[in-house]
Design a protein around this motif. Structure first.
Motif, PDB file in Angstrom:
ATOM      1  N   MET B 262      -1.251   0.871   4.051  1.00 26.19           N
ATOM      2  CA  MET B 262      -0.326   0.656   3.336  1.00 26.19           C
ATOM      3  C   MET B 262      -1.025  -0.013   2.008  1.00 26.19           C
ATOM      4  O   MET B 262      -0.261  -0.370   1.022  1.00 26.19           O
ATOM      5  N   ARG B 263      -2.130  -0.442   2.221  1.00 26.59           N
ATOM      6  CA  ARG B 263      -2.875  -1.032   0.908  1.00 26.59           C
ATOM      7  C   ARG B 263      -3.006  -0.265  -0.134  1.00 26.59           C
ATOM      8  O   ARG B 263      -3.098  -0.633  -1.236  1.00 26.59           O
ATOM      9  N   VAL B 264      -2.930   1.191   0.096  1.00 25.94           N
ATOM     10  CA  VAL B 264      -2.918   2.218  -1.137  1.00 25.94           C
ATOM     11  C   VAL B 264      -1.910   2.587  -1.446  1.00 25.94           C
ATOM     12  O   VAL B 264      -1.133   3.040  -0.532  1.00 25.94           O
ATOM     13  N   ARG B 265      -1.282   2.329  -2.707  1.00 29.39           N
ATOM     14  CA  ARG B 265      -0.089   2.502  -3.148  1.00 29.39           C
ATOM     15  C   ARG B 265       0.385   3.909  -2.790  1.00 29.39           C
ATOM     16  O   ARG B 265       1.677   4.278  -2.708  1.00 29.39           O
ATOM     17  N   ALA B 266      -0.396   4.949  -3.141  1.00 31.76           N
ATOM     18  CA  ALA B 266      -0.063   6.244  -3.410  1.00 31.76           C
ATOM     19  C   ALA B 266       0.373   6.717  -1.844  1.00 31.76           C
ATOM     20  O   ALA B 266       1.061   7.568  -1.561  1.00 31.76           O
ATOM     21  N   ARG B 267      -0.383   6.041  -0.932  1.00 34.58           N
ATOM     22  CA  ARG B 267      -0.318   6.473   0.529  1.00 34.58           C
ATOM     23  C   ARG B 267       1.129   5.938   1.001  1.00 34.58           C
ATOM     24  O   ARG B 267       1.766   6.761   1.769  1.00 34.58           O
ATOM     25  N   ALA B 268       1.610   4.882   0.563  1.00 34.55           N
ATOM     26  CA  ALA B 268       2.711   4.035   1.036  1.00 34.55           C
ATOM     27  C   ALA B 268       3.940   5.068   0.425  1.00 34.55           C
ATOM     28  O   ALA B 268       4.886   5.426   0.833  1.00 34.55           O
ATOM     29  N   ARG B 269       3.658   5.474  -0.887  1.00 42.16           N
ATOM     30  CA  ARG B 269       4.772   6.364  -1.597  1.00 42.16           C
ATOM     31  C   ARG B 269       4.770   7.568  -0.989  1.00 42.16           C
ATOM     32  O   ARG B 269       5.912   8.274  -0.718  1.00 42.16           O
TER      33      ARG B 269
END
Lengths: 554, 350
Positions: B262-269
């Motif tokens: 979840m640290r990487v925004r693209a991944r969370a999105r």
């Protein structure tokens, strides 16, 4: 800065409009002046920091990190500001300074010399945490992209006093960051700000994509058609305020004011005393230019005389929302169209043209016009037509996307079946997925049939399809070149993709000698063996057709 | 003895020829040493399994009592000899029962650390650095962009959202083994005293944690009838349930997901997460680097995850380092993040 950063962080993930409104309203209600006012300014596009460029961020992070580790990280994250924010090393010893507030950032940047910026920025980055650094870098490079329009932010402010966003719009342009009198008025602690804006934004009416089955029920006699231009939807408003000053503003379809990027256009349309809905296009020698040229003029804080001369813009008008203070939006489209035609003829400005109506009696006739806009009257501008718009003659101008009134009907693209050859990790939303694809078609080679790359596509597929292709790429990698993976592509092993594209041109930059315009993946053909994909000859034939068409057009 | 003679790579995974055992094998083998209970490391069907008491219990819960031909408990810290090779299990701080395995023969010690973390976790024993010649490290978060924040701040985000949206259920996706129980323990530390609701798939393992006297406060299983009444509640579920029909019955749910990714925004999105919580049971970049330095190994083997960056960093420090390129763990980044059902990876396209 931290509360603002936390708000941006939360907004960036929140898809629901109502939840966004609540987050915004909660922030505006509980943050002090001038902090909340600068936040509002940031979200309405009222702040610009011209000195902070991506190059500066790149340089700052390069001084502090190993280039290989930076490269691998950037490849994974896919966004420069975010990579820098996450990688930024902790300062050698803890700093005593307080973390900067948003007000401090905005006020300092307004007066700071260009030469002092890198040092100050580095100091702020040392003081902030990951989210704070991300928000700061996004803010100063002008790339917030948190899914909040100016209109939504104003709606949240209005909600503090139980008001409607339109009431804010009416006083908005007399105000400046950090909007202290605005908040005072909304919260019932101060008078209404005096300057009433004569040229406010009016929410736009949008169209649905037409589907084949719609034509079975829609009656062509009830609709009017126009070309759908490949430009930018804008609203241009010019009117005189109470003190006799003429205000002219250009808005994007979400209500962002973009006047600063187009001072020439605003000047040319000053004093028309109307609100016009239309398409912003680059028009040179009377001919509409490609969207690429228009891009040269977007998102520029400083517009040079050279840019203005090189990329002259005009508005192709397709609706008239107000005229001399009269609100025309409740009128039926047909009536507004008649008023628009008289209006454009009366004011007679070079930069305001009428978007022509496409005559048709049956859907078949309209389909023919859409397939061949040159012959159907678009003539030299045919290249900039991306389809047709259908508007019901009795439709009032309603904000949002009301059902059954307006439709867009885009042109059918060309399609070929090609074979996936290479994949690269994407950027932005798709970083960490293999989402950029190079594909090829067959041609005769010295040792039999071989695949030659003919283009690259990185969209057109659904998120689910992306996951499947990504998995396919990971499982079928035969070679790695840095971030690029070569995937298996043999006659009976590999993945066939149907590629849709808008046009084809000769190109010396590509091994295949052709370049596709706007290619995207339209379908995955898991069912098809690569040997059955298309051949170069198919593209060559298409190229001949395109040349014939171009010759006709020229 | 050369390290590569002591431990080598086979299709089944890390193999010790002299001791005749594998560590965390991905295929059935006669004798397996298992570092922890996550399904990409602990698989059923081996002839004999040597693991900590908790790991054996967790494997029995997941695969049934007959998950291996024979089992043997490895007490933490006590050496065991296998064919002239000494093996010792030491705490790894990853999940309950997780261990590193030190393998030693002929004056050469290799530590296979499995998955590990250095930050505090009220639900398991902390990682102990074991001096060694070769350190085998995971690299799930082996990029300098992964620096896990203080978990208290992340838990604070969740609780603030519960306060701002009391009319919405907060669904938190968390892996069934370790993450779920750690999250419950963390919200309790933050002073949250309401009952915490859990999806049925988390029940067995959570009960096991409770039986080990780990304090988690009042836990309730979500029943079907109840879902629409859980406004304002915190509900833990496996990540896959977030997109499931199951989640739709909750009142206007906020979907949260607790993972280092979840640290990487693209991944969370990409996952459609609305409230990403950066809470990880793996080491972040700084802790990977710190641990490599602390164990004093002259050679580092890097496996599952972002091998390239960590290998590069080791070489910058003057250490010999190589990626192991083992298949089956963390190849799909989902699996590396923790607990994935063996069948959930999905079939390759036809």
């Amino acid at each position: 800065m931290n509360r603002f950063a936390a708000l941006l962080d939360r907004l960036a993930y929140e898809p629901r409009r109502n939840a966004k409104l609540r987050l915004l309203a909660d922030f505006f209600r509980t943050s002090p002046d001038p902090e909340r006012g600068y936040a509002l300014a940031a979200m309405t596009g009222s702040l610009a920091f011209s000195a902070a460029k991506p190059g500066l961020i790149r340089a700052l992070i390069a001084e502090r990190t190993d280039p290989v580790l930076f490269g691998l990280s950037y490849d994974h994250v896919g966004d420069l500001s975010e990579t820098a924010a996450l990688m930024w090393p902790a300062p050698p010893q803890a700093l005593d300074d307080p973390t900067p507030s948003l007000s401090e950032v905005v006020e300092t940047l307004a007066s700071l010399g260009r030469a002092d910026l890198p040092k100050r920025l580095a100091n702020w980055l040392d003081l902030l945490d990951e989210t704070g650094r991300w928000a700061l870098l996004k803010l100063i490079t002008g790339g917030l992209r948190i899914g909040v329009s100016a209109r939504l932010a104003k709606t949240a402010v209005a909600s503090l006093g139980g008001m409607d966003a339109d009431e804010i719009e009416h006083v908005w342009h007399g105000l400046e960051p950090p909007y202290v009198p605005l908040f005072a008025w909304v919260e019932g602690r101060g008078p209404r700000p005096s300057a009433i804006d004569p040229a406010p934004f009016r929410p736009v009416m949008l169209a649905h994509a037409v589907e084949n089955r719609d034509f079975e029920t829609l009656d062509p006699a009830r609709f009017s058609a126009e070309w759908k231009w490949d430009g930018i939807r804008v609203q241009v408003v010019s009117a005189t305020d109470e003190e006799g000053h003429v205000r002219t503003r250009l808005y994007s379809r979400t209500g962002e004011e973009i006047s600063k990027s187009f001072p020439d256009l605003c000047e040319a349309l000053s004093g028309i005393e109307a609100a016009v809905d239309g398409e912003l296009l680059v028009v040179k020698d009377g001919r509409v230019q490609s969207f690429n040229l228009l891009q040269q003029r977007l998102n520029r804080a400083n517009v040079t005389a050279k840019t203005i001369l090189e990329f002259p813009v005009a508005v192709r008008a397709y609706d008239l929302l107000t005229e001399n203070g009269e609100d025309l939006r409740p009128l039926p489209f047909a009536e507004r169209r008649a008023r628009l035609e008289r209006f454009v003829a009366r004011i007679d400005r070079e930069r305001l043209e009428l978007s022509p109506v496409v005559p048709f009696a049956t859907w078949e006739e309209l389909a023919a016009a859409r397939a061949a806009p040159f012959e159907a009257g678009a003539s030299l501008d045919a290249d900039a037509v991306e389809g047709v718009m259908l508007k019901r003659r009795d439709s009032a101008y309603l904000p949002g996307r009301p059902k059954g009134l307006w439709y867009k009907w885009k042109r059918d693209p060309h399609r070929v079946d090609a074979v996936l050859m290479y994949a690269q990790r994407g950027h932005g939303k798709r970083s960490s997925f293999y989402s950029d694809y190079t594909f090829g078609v067959w041609r005769a080679g010295p040792a039999g049939a071989e695949l030659v790359p003919v283009g690259k596509a990185y969209f057109g597929f659904t998120d689910e399809e992306l996951v499947r292709i990504d998995r396919f790429v990971r499982k079928h990698t035969i070679n790695r070149f840095g971030p690029v993976r070569e995937v298996v592509h043999e006659p009976h092993a590999g993945l066939v993709v149907e590629v849709a594209f808008e046009g084809l041109a000769r190109s010396t930059r590509h091994k295949s000698g052709v370049a596709m315009r706007f290619p995207r993946i339209s379908r995955l053909r898991w069912d098809k063996p690569p040997v059955e994909a298309d051949r170069m000859e198919t593209l060559e034939a298409l190229l001949r057709d395109e040349r014939t068409e171009a010759a006709r057009g020229a | 003895m050369r390290p590569t003679d002591l431990l080598c790579i086979t299709p089944a995974g890390l193999h010790c020829p002299q001791g005749d055992f594998h560590i965390d094998p991905v295929r059935p083998v006669p004798r397996a040493l298992i570092t922890h209970g996550h399904s990409d490391h602990a698989r059923a069907g081996h002839g004999a399994v040597l693991a900590t008491e908790e790991t054996l219990a967790i494997m029995a819960l997941r695969y049934g009592e007959g998950f291996a031909g024979a089992t043997q408990t490895a007490p933490l810290g006590r050496p065991i000899t296998l064919g002239g090779v000494t093996v010792a299990f030491r705490p790894a701080g990853h999940v309950l029962g997780s261990a590193q395995i030190a393998v030693e023969a002929g004056g050469c010690r290799i530590v296979a650390s499995g998955d590990y973390k250095r930050s505090a976790d009220p639900t398991c024993r902390p990682f102990e650095p074991v001096p060694c010649d070769v350190f085998i490290t995971e690299a799930t978060f082996g990029l300098p962009v992964f620096r896990h924040p203080d978990v208290r701040g992340e838990i604070g985000k969740l609780l603030a959202s519960v306060r701002l949206f009391p009319d919405r259920a907060h669904l938190v996706g968390a892996y069934a083994l370790g993450k779920a129980q750690r999250l419950i323990a963390l919200v309790r530390e933050a002073g949250y005293e309401e009952p915490v609701y859990i999806h049925g798939a988390l029940e067995k393992l959570t009960d096991y944690y409770l039986s080990r006297r780990i304090r988690l406060g009042e836990i309730r299983k979500v029943s079907a009838a109840q879902r629409s009444e859980l406004a304002g509640a915190i509900v833990l579920c496996p990540p896959s349930s977030l997109q499931d029909v199951w989640s739709r019955r909750f009142p206007d749910p906020v979907t949260a997901f607790a993972s280092g990714w979840m640290r990487v925004r693209a991944r969370a999105r990409q996952k459609g997460v609305e409230l990403p919580l950066v809470v990880s049971d793996h080491s972040d970049w700084d802790d990977l680097c710190r641990t490599i330095t602390e164990v004093g190994a002259s050679e580092v083997w890097v496996t599952h995850g972002q091998e390239d960056a960590l290998v590069h960093w080791c070489r910058l420090q003057g250490l010999r380092a190589k990626p192991l390129h083992m298949i089956g763990y963390g190849d799909d980044e989902e699996a590396a993040a923790g607990d994935v059902d063996p069948g959930a990876a999905g079939a390759p396209p036809a």
